[in-house]
Design a protein around this motif. Structure first.
Motif, short mmCIF file in Angstrom:
data_model
loop_
_atom_site.label_atom_id
_atom_site.label_comp_id
_atom_site.label_asym_id
_atom_site.label_seq_id
_atom_site.Cartn_x
_atom_site.Cartn_y
_atom_site.Cartn_z
N ILE A 11 0.85 -1.20 0.00
CA ILE A 11 0.00 0.00 0.00
C ILE A 11 0.88 1.25 0.00
CG2 ILE A 11 -1.68 1.31 1.35
CD1 ILE A 11 -2.88 -1.36 2.20
N GLY A 12 1.91 1.25 0.84
CA GLY A 12 2.84 2.37 0.88
C GLY A 12 3.61 2.53 -0.42
N THR A 13 3.99 1.43 -1.02
CA THR A 13 4.69 1.47 -2.31
C THR A 13 3.79 2.06 -3.38
OG1 THR A 13 5.92 -0.51 -1.67
CG2 THR A 13 5.92 0.07 -4.01
N GLY A 14 2.52 1.70 -3.38
CA GLY A 14 1.58 2.26 -4.35
C GLY A 14 1.43 3.76 -4.19
N ILE A 15 1.37 4.22 -2.96
CA ILE A 15 1.24 5.65 -2.70
C ILE A 15 2.50 6.38 -3.16
CG2 ILE A 15 1.08 7.38 -0.87
CD1 ILE A 15 -0.74 5.39 0.62
N VAL A 16 3.67 5.81 -2.88
CA VAL A 16 4.93 6.44 -3.30
C VAL A 16 5.02 6.52 -4.82
CG1 VAL A 16 7.43 6.11 -3.35
CG2 VAL A 16 6.20 5.88 -1.21
N LEU A 17 4.67 5.44 -5.50
CA LEU A 17 4.68 5.46 -6.97
C LEU A 17 3.73 6.51 -7.52
CD1 LEU A 17 4.80 1.68 -7.93
CD2 LEU A 17 6.57 3.38 -8.30
N PHE A 18 2.55 6.61 -6.93
CA PHE A 18 1.58 7.59 -7.39
C PHE A 18 2.09 9.02 -7.20
CE2 PHE A 18 -2.16 10.27 -7.19
CZ PHE A 18 -2.88 9.84 -8.28
N VAL A 19 2.69 9.28 -6.04
CA VAL A 19 3.19 10.64 -5.76
C VAL A 19 4.34 11.00 -6.70
CG1 VAL A 19 4.39 12.02 -4.02
CG2 VAL A 19 2.40 10.68 -3.38
N ILE A 20 5.27 10.06 -6.90
CA ILE A 20 6.38 10.34 -7.83
C ILE A 20 5.84 10.57 -9.23
CG2 ILE A 20 8.43 9.34 -8.91
CD1 ILE A 20 9.00 7.96 -6.23
N GLY A 21 4.87 9.77 -9.64
CA GLY A 21 4.27 9.95 -10.96
C GLY A 21 3.56 11.29 -11.09
N ALA A 22 2.87 11.71 -10.04
CA ALA A 22 2.17 13.00 -10.08
C ALA A 22 3.17 14.15 -10.17
CB ALA A 22 1.29 13.15 -8.84
N VAL A 23 4.28 14.04 -9.47
CA VAL A 23 5.31 15.08 -9.55
C VAL A 23 5.87 15.14 -10.97
CG1 VAL A 23 7.63 15.71 -8.78
CG2 VAL A 23 5.91 15.06 -7.11
N LEU A 24 6.16 13.98 -11.54
CA LEU A 24 6.69 13.98 -12.92
C LEU A 24 5.67 14.50 -13.92
CD1 LEU A 24 8.64 10.59 -13.10
CD2 LEU A 24 9.60 12.89 -13.11
N ALA A 25 4.41 14.16 -13.73
CA ALA A 25 3.39 14.53 -14.71
C ALA A 25 2.96 15.99 -14.59
CB ALA A 25 2.17 13.62 -14.56
N PHE A 26 2.87 16.51 -13.38
CA PHE A 26 2.26 17.83 -13.20
C PHE A 26 3.20 18.91 -12.69
CE2 PHE A 26 -1.27 14.75 -12.27
CZ PHE A 26 -1.90 14.90 -13.50
N ALA A 27 4.21 18.55 -11.91
CA ALA A 27 5.03 19.59 -11.26
C ALA A 27 6.28 19.95 -12.06
CB ALA A 27 5.43 19.14 -9.86
N LEU A 28 6.86 19.00 -12.76
CA LEU A 28 8.07 19.29 -13.52
C LEU A 28 7.73 19.82 -14.90
CD1 LEU A 28 10.40 16.28 -12.64
CD2 LEU A 28 10.42 18.58 -11.70
N ASN A 29 8.50 20.80 -15.31
CA ASN A 29 8.29 21.38 -16.63
C ASN A 29 9.61 21.29 -17.41
OD1 ASN A 29 7.04 22.58 -18.74
ND2 ASN A 29 6.96 24.64 -17.84
N LEU A 30 10.11 20.08 -17.55
CA LEU A 30 11.37 19.84 -18.24
C LEU A 30 11.10 19.22 -19.60
CD1 LEU A 30 13.48 18.23 -15.38
CD2 LEU A 30 13.74 20.52 -16.32
N GLN A 31 11.92 19.57 -20.56
CA GLN A 31 11.86 18.96 -21.88
C GLN A 31 13.13 18.15 -22.08
OE1 GLN A 31 9.40 18.93 -24.03
NE2 GLN A 31 8.11 20.24 -22.76
N VAL A 32 12.97 16.85 -22.21
CA VAL A 32 14.10 15.96 -22.45
C VAL A 32 13.86 15.29 -23.79
CG1 VAL A 32 15.41 14.00 -21.53
CG2 VAL A 32 14.29 15.59 -19.96
N ASP A 33 14.91 15.22 -24.62
CA ASP A 33 14.75 14.70 -25.97
C ASP A 33 14.48 13.20 -26.02
OD1 ASP A 33 15.14 17.21 -27.01
OD2 ASP A 33 17.31 16.93 -27.28
N PHE A 34 15.06 12.43 -25.12
CA PHE A 34 15.00 10.99 -25.25
C PHE A 34 13.86 10.33 -24.47
CE2 PHE A 34 17.97 12.15 -21.94
CZ PHE A 34 17.58 11.37 -20.87
#
Length: 85
Positions: A3-26
């Motif tokens: 359950i904790g692992t699922g929450i951590v994965l979700f939070v990291i995914g939300a940060v990558l999807a919504f909070a970061l505004n980086l453009q990486v080519d690859f």
């Protein structure tokens, strides 16, 4: 733990999807974030299902007669341990 692992994965995914505004080519970080969020939800649901599954208990009754001719009953109840699938 799942359950904790699922929450951590979700939070990291939300940060990558919504909070970061980086453009990486690859790699597309927004897509990776969405995938991690989906994996987090899946792991969370699996953790809940495994935690809430029905536990099995076994009751054994032995009946007999003692040395003086009296009736004897022995009851034992055992519950399957968490680590047994």
């Amino acid at each position: 733990m799942s359950i904790g692992t699922g929450i951590v994965l979700f939070v990291i995914g939300a940060v990558l999807a919504f909070a970061l505004n980086l453009q990486v080519d690859f790699i597309d970080l927004q897509l990776v974030g969405y995938l991690l969020m989906g994996a987090g939800v899946l792991v969370f649901v699996i953790g809940l299902v495994l935690m809430l599954r029905k536990r099995q208990s076994i009751t054994t009754v032995h009946s007999g007669v003692d040395a003086h001719g009296g009736s004897v009953q022995e009851r034992r109840t055992s519950t399957t341990p968490d680590d047994v699938v």
